[in-house]
Design a protein around this motif. Structure first.
Motif, PDB file in Angstrom:
ATOM      1  N   ILE A   1       0.824  -1.215   0.000  1.00 56.07           N
ATOM      2  CA  ILE A   1       0.000   0.000   0.000  1.00 56.07           C
ATOM      3  C   ILE A   1       0.856   1.262   0.000  1.00 56.07           C
ATOM      4  CG2 ILE A   1      -0.190   0.243   2.513  1.00 56.07           C
ATOM      5  CD1 ILE A   1      -3.157   0.939   2.054  1.00 56.07           C
ATOM      6  N   VAL A   2       2.117   1.122   0.421  1.00 59.48           N
ATOM      7  CA  VAL A   2       2.998   2.283   0.440  1.00 59.48           C
ATOM      8  C   VAL A   2       3.177   2.853  -0.966  1.00 59.48           C
ATOM      9  CG1 VAL A   2       5.093   0.906   0.165  1.00 59.48           C
ATOM     10  CG2 VAL A   2       5.222   3.128   1.282  1.00 59.48           C
ATOM     11  N   LEU A   3       3.059   2.030  -1.989  1.00 54.93           N
ATOM     12  CA  LEU A   3       3.198   2.527  -3.363  1.00 54.93           C
ATOM     13  C   LEU A   3       2.070   3.485  -3.726  1.00 54.93           C
ATOM     14  CD1 LEU A   3       4.280  -0.767  -5.174  1.00 54.93           C
ATOM     15  CD2 LEU A   3       5.729   1.152  -4.494  1.00 54.93           C
ATOM     16  N   ASP A   4       0.865   3.235  -3.196  1.00 54.83           N
ATOM     17  CA  ASP A   4      -0.257   4.132  -3.466  1.00 54.83           C
ATOM     18  C   ASP A   4      -0.001   5.526  -2.904  1.00 54.83           C
ATOM     19  OD1 ASP A   4      -1.539   1.989  -4.628  1.00 54.83           O
ATOM     20  OD2 ASP A   4      -2.657   1.460  -2.820  1.00 54.83           O
ATOM     21  N   ILE A   5       0.720   5.582  -1.795  1.00 50.83           N
ATOM     22  CA  ILE A   5       1.030   6.879  -1.189  1.00 50.83           C
ATOM     23  C   ILE A   5       2.255   7.497  -1.848  1.00 50.83           C
ATOM     24  CG2 ILE A   5       1.664   8.018   0.969  1.00 50.83           C
ATOM     25  CD1 ILE A   5       0.028   5.936   2.433  1.00 50.83           C
ATOM     26  N   ALA A   6       3.230   6.658  -2.209  1.00 54.93           N
ATOM     27  CA  ALA A   6       4.442   7.168  -2.859  1.00 54.93           C
ATOM     28  C   ALA A   6       4.122   7.848  -4.190  1.00 54.93           C
ATOM     29  CB  ALA A   6       5.436   6.032  -3.077  1.00 54.93           C
TER      30      ALA A   6
ATOM     31  N   SER B   1      11.297  19.373   0.317  1.00 56.38           N
ATOM     32  CA  SER B   1      10.829  18.026   0.029  1.00 56.38           C
ATOM     33  C   SER B   1       9.938  17.502   1.147  1.00 56.38           C
ATOM     34  CB  SER B   1      12.033  17.102  -0.167  1.00 56.38           C
ATOM     35  OG  SER B   1      11.626  15.773  -0.410  1.00 56.38           O
ATOM     36  N   LEU B   2      10.282  17.808   2.399  1.00 59.12           N
ATOM     37  CA  LEU B   2       9.460  17.381   3.529  1.00 59.12           C
ATOM     38  C   LEU B   2       8.073  18.021   3.472  1.00 59.12           C
ATOM     39  CD1 LEU B   2      12.039  17.485   6.475  1.00 59.12           C
ATOM     40  CD2 LEU B   2      11.050  15.461   5.395  1.00 59.12           C
ATOM     41  N   LEU B   3       8.029  19.307   3.125  1.00 60.92           N
ATOM     42  CA  LEU B   3       6.742  20.002   3.061  1.00 60.92           C
ATOM     43  C   LEU B   3       5.883  19.464   1.920  1.00 60.92           C
ATOM     44  CD1 LEU B   3       7.980  23.664   3.710  1.00 60.92           C
ATOM     45  CD2 LEU B   3       6.749  22.178   5.295  1.00 60.92           C
ATOM     46  N   GLY B   4       6.483  19.359   0.734  1.00 61.31           N
ATOM     47  CA  GLY B   4       5.725  18.838  -0.400  1.00 61.31           C
ATOM     48  C   GLY B   4       5.349  17.385  -0.222  1.00 61.31           C
ATOM     49  N   GLY B   5       6.289  16.589   0.304  1.00 63.42           N
ATOM     50  CA  GLY B   5       6.003  15.184   0.539  1.00 63.42           C
ATOM     51  C   GLY B   5       4.909  14.985   1.565  1.00 63.42           C
ATOM     52  N   ALA B   6       4.865  15.847   2.590  1.00 61.84           N
ATOM     53  CA  ALA B   6       3.816  15.744   3.608  1.00 61.84           C
ATOM     54  C   ALA B   6       2.441  15.950   3.001  1.00 61.84           C
ATOM     55  CB  ALA B   6       4.067  16.763   4.717  1.00 61.84           C
ATOM     56  N   VAL B   7       2.342  16.884   2.064  1.00 69.13           N
ATOM     57  CA  VAL B   7       1.065  17.088   1.372  1.00 69.13           C
ATOM     58  C   VAL B   7       0.686  15.836   0.580  1.00 69.13           C
ATOM     59  CG1 VAL B   7      -0.133  18.450  -0.380  1.00 69.13           C
ATOM     60  CG2 VAL B   7       1.394  19.581   1.245  1.00 69.13           C
ATOM     61  N   GLY B   8       1.670  15.235  -0.103  1.00 71.47           N
ATOM     62  CA  GLY B   8       1.410  14.015  -0.858  1.00 71.47           C
ATOM     63  C   GLY B   8       1.001  12.860   0.036  1.00 71.47           C
ATOM     64  N   VAL B   9       1.655  12.710   1.195  1.00 71.02           N
ATOM     65  CA  VAL B   9       1.298  11.652   2.138  1.00 71.02           C
ATOM     66  C   VAL B   9      -0.114  11.861   2.663  1.00 71.02           C
ATOM     67  CG1 VAL B   9       1.809  10.675   4.412  1.00 71.02           C
ATOM     68  CG2 VAL B   9       3.656  11.119   2.803  1.00 71.02           C
ATOM     69  N   LEU B  10      -0.462  13.105   2.947  1.00 69.61           N
ATOM     70  CA  LEU B  10      -1.806  13.407   3.441  1.00 69.61           C
ATOM     71  C   LEU B  10      -2.865  13.010   2.419  1.00 69.61           C
ATOM     72  CD1 LEU B  10      -3.476  14.661   5.713  1.00 69.61           C
ATOM     73  CD2 LEU B  10      -3.222  16.880   4.581  1.00 69.61           C
ATOM     74  N   ILE B  11      -2.608  13.322   1.147  1.00 72.87           N
ATOM     75  CA  ILE B  11      -3.554  12.936   0.093  1.00 72.87           C
ATOM     76  C   ILE B  11      -3.629  11.418  -0.013  1.00 72.87           C
ATOM     77  CG2 ILE B  11      -4.000  13.003  -2.398  1.00 72.87           C
ATOM     78  CD1 ILE B  11      -2.659  15.757  -2.435  1.00 72.87           C
ATOM     79  N   GLY B  12      -2.467  10.756  -0.039  1.00 69.85           N
ATOM     80  CA  GLY B  12      -2.444   9.305  -0.158  1.00 69.85           C
ATOM     81  C   GLY B  12      -3.121   8.612   1.015  1.00 69.85           C
ATOM     82  N   CYS B  13      -2.927   9.127   2.230  1.00 70.14           N
ATOM     83  CA  CYS B  13      -3.553   8.518   3.402  1.00 70.14           C
ATOM     84  C   CYS B  13      -5.068   8.698   3.365  1.00 70.14           C
ATOM     85  CB  CYS B  13      -2.976   9.131   4.671  1.00 70.14           C
ATOM     86  SG  CYS B  13      -1.295   8.583   5.061  1.00 70.14           S
TER      87      CYS B  13
ATOM     88  N   LEU C   1      -6.859   8.726   0.735  1.00 73.22           N
ATOM     89  CA  LEU C   1      -7.380   7.799  -0.268  1.00 73.22           C
ATOM     90  C   LEU C   1      -7.319   6.346   0.188  1.00 73.22           C
ATOM     91  CD1 LEU C   1      -5.831   9.377  -3.509  1.00 73.22           C
ATOM     92  CD2 LEU C   1      -8.191   9.549  -2.718  1.00 73.22           C
ATOM     93  N   THR C   2      -6.316   5.993   0.942  1.00 73.08           N
ATOM     94  CA  THR C   2      -6.124   4.594   1.346  1.00 73.08           C
ATOM     95  C   THR C   2      -6.703   4.265   2.708  1.00 73.08           C
ATOM     96  OG1 THR C   2      -3.959   5.126   2.311  1.00 73.08           O
ATOM     97  CG2 THR C   2      -4.002   4.428  -0.012  1.00 73.08           C
ATOM     98  N   GLY C   3      -7.000   5.284   3.521  1.00 70.78           N
ATOM     99  CA  GLY C   3      -7.533   5.035   4.845  1.00 70.78           C
ATOM    100  C   GLY C   3      -6.476   4.868   5.920  1.00 70.78           C
ATOM    101  N   LEU C   4      -5.209   5.030   5.587  1.00 68.72           N
ATOM    102  CA  LEU C   4      -4.143   4.934   6.586  1.00 68.72           C
ATOM    103  C   LEU C   4      -4.117   6.193   7.450  1.00 68.72           C
ATOM    104  CD1 LEU C   4      -1.141   3.469   4.562  1.00 68.72           C
ATOM    105  CD2 LEU C   4      -2.292   2.370   6.477  1.00 68.72           C
ATOM    106  N   ARG C   5      -3.713   6.015   8.697  1.00 68.46           N
ATOM    107  CA  ARG C   5      -3.492   7.172   9.555  1.00 68.46           C
ATOM    108  C   ARG C   5      -2.235   7.910   9.091  1.00 68.46           C
ATOM    109  NH1 ARG C   5      -6.386   6.603  14.531  1.00 68.46           N
ATOM    110  NH2 ARG C   5      -7.116   4.466  14.895  1.00 68.46           N
ATOM    111  N   PHE C   6      -2.325   9.232   9.024  1.00 70.07           N
ATOM    112  CA  PHE C   6      -1.191  10.031   8.577  1.00 70.07           C
ATOM    113  C   PHE C   6       0.015   9.822   9.477  1.00 70.07           C
ATOM    114  CE2 PHE C   6       1.357  13.909   8.916  1.00 70.07           C
ATOM    115  CZ  PHE C   6       1.685  14.148   7.594  1.00 70.07           C
ATOM    116  N   TRP C   7      -0.197   9.876  10.803  1.00 75.12           N
ATOM    117  CA  TRP C   7       0.933   9.762  11.718  1.00 75.12           C
ATOM    118  C   TRP C   7       1.484   8.343  11.759  1.00 75.12           C
ATOM    119  CZ3 TRP C   7       3.198  13.963  12.168  1.00 75.12           C
ATOM    120  CH2 TRP C   7       2.533  15.166  12.362  1.00 75.12           C
ATOM    121  N   SER C   8       0.649   7.356  11.515  1.00 74.06           N
ATOM    122  CA  SER C   8       1.146   5.971  11.454  1.00 74.06           C
ATOM    123  C   SER C   8       2.106   5.814  10.285  1.00 74.06           C
ATOM    124  CB  SER C   8      -0.016   4.992  11.319  1.00 74.06           C
ATOM    125  OG  SER C   8      -0.864   5.052  12.447  1.00 74.06           O
ATOM    126  N   PHE C   9       1.734   6.404   9.150  1.00 74.18           N
ATOM    127  CA  PHE C   9       2.621   6.336   7.989  1.00 74.18           C
ATOM    128  C   PHE C   9       3.902   7.117   8.255  1.00 74.18           C
ATOM    129  CE2 PHE C   9       4.366   7.626   3.945  1.00 74.18           C
ATOM    130  CZ  PHE C   9       4.262   6.472   3.184  1.00 74.18           C
TER     131      PHE C   9
END
Length: 321
Positions: A44-49, A101-113, A115-123
């Motif tokens: 599932i990490v690929l969906d967020i990546a 990269s951390l700021l932009g990546g955090a936005v991407g992780v938030l979107i991916g989480c 969509l997938t139902g993962l907790r943001f902080w867990s990821f």
């Protein structure tokens, strides 16, 4: 740089880019293994990546451009045309920043989480060690580029830099050695991986606390390494902008740990938000409905003992516990 001629097209592969790509792959693999062990769906990490990596690259570039305005915004500069040198889009010419990269990546992780139902902080917790590994590998690219080195030094591990290097400080003699700050950061990041893993075994580093440790560890190291670098940088109140960003990372990490300790003192129930849990699919073949050769051989072992045989267990204890 490796030059590859492909059907008449010349493709330039920069070693720095290959190091970054390898770092991304390692971070994805490490994060995937950590998430799967915590009950997440494998892969599932690929969906967020797919969201985090592109937005992380965009954020890294924008941060660099905005913190080095003199390199891009001046009279006669080519700002927008990517087919000419100097455009703000030309990431292949160099210029990326981990804080962006951390700021932009955090936005991407938030979107991916979302969509997938993962907790943001867990990821984020699962990502923390892999992120340090990726940054460590990426720093190897600085060695290939002979860039981001520190002040002069006479230490035996001092770095040789050619005097024609654009970042060579004026007034220094040929043969001057410099601090390999990217090597220091590489070692610091790998030590950070060990620290996070060790703390996870001794404390409840969930709900974003492992990521908080990452921010504190990286921020402390980067604030020092950045302060001894000699490459040009924007200054604010006499201090390099990236040093301010590193201090901000430390503060955010401390606040994150304190707040999450107060809000979530217990264990993390799942890496998924309630109602979005992943259910492991049932196996296609139920072992109870099939009989193997070994099962038939066990017919004389299981069940009632043969006549005249001694029972395998005492009458006061059940057969299994």
């Amino acid at each position: 740089m490796f030059e590859i001629n492909l059907f008449g097209w010349q493709i330039n592969l920069h070693t720095y880019a290959l190091c970054i790509l390898l770092g991304i792959i390692l971070a994805v693999v490490i994060t995937s293994r950590r998430l799967t062990k915590r009950g997440a769906e494998p892969g599932i990490v690929l969906d967020i990546a797919l969201w985090a990596v592109p937005l992380g690259i965009i954020g890294a570039r924008l941060y660099h451009v905005l913190t080095h305005p003199g390199d891009y915004f001046y009279e006669g500069a080519n700002i927008w045309n990517p087919f000419q040198p100097g455009a703000i889009w030309n990431i292949w010419e160099g210029g990326n920043a981990i804080f962006g990269s951390l700021l932009g990546g955090a936005v991407g992780v938030l979107i991916g989480c979302r969509l997938t139902g993962l907790r943001f902080w867990s990821f984020a917790d699962a990502l923390a060690p892999g992120l340090l590994v990726a940054q460590a590998v990426g720093r190897i690219g600085n060695w290939f580029n002979h860039e981001l080195f520190g002040a002069p030094t006479d230490l035996p591990w001092g770095l040789e830099i050619e005097s024609t290097n654009p970042a060579w400080p004026q007034g220094l003699e040929d043969g001057t050695l410099f601090h390999p700050t990217f090597l220091y950061e590489l070692i610091w990041n790998l030590l950070g991986v060990a620290v996070i893993i060790l703390l996870e075994r001794r404390a409840n580093l969930r709900w974003g606390k492992a990521f908080g440790v990452y921010l504190i560890w990286y921020g402390l190291g980067r604030s020092f390494f950045e302060s001894i670098r000699v490459d040009p940088s924007e200054m604010f109140l006499g201090i390099r902008v990236n040093v301010w960003a590193a201090w901000a990372a430390v503060v955010i990490g401390i606040v994150l740990i304190l707040v999450q300790r107060r809000r979530h003192p217990g264990l993390e129930p799942s890496v998924y938000v309630p109602g979005r849990e992943w259910v492991r699919p049932d196996p296609e073949v139920d072992s109870d409905d099939t009989e193997s050769d070994s099962d038939s051989l066990d017919d004389g072992v299981e069940g009632e003992p043969a006549e005249g045989a001694t029972a395998a267990t005492s009458p006061d204890r059940p057969a299994s516990e």
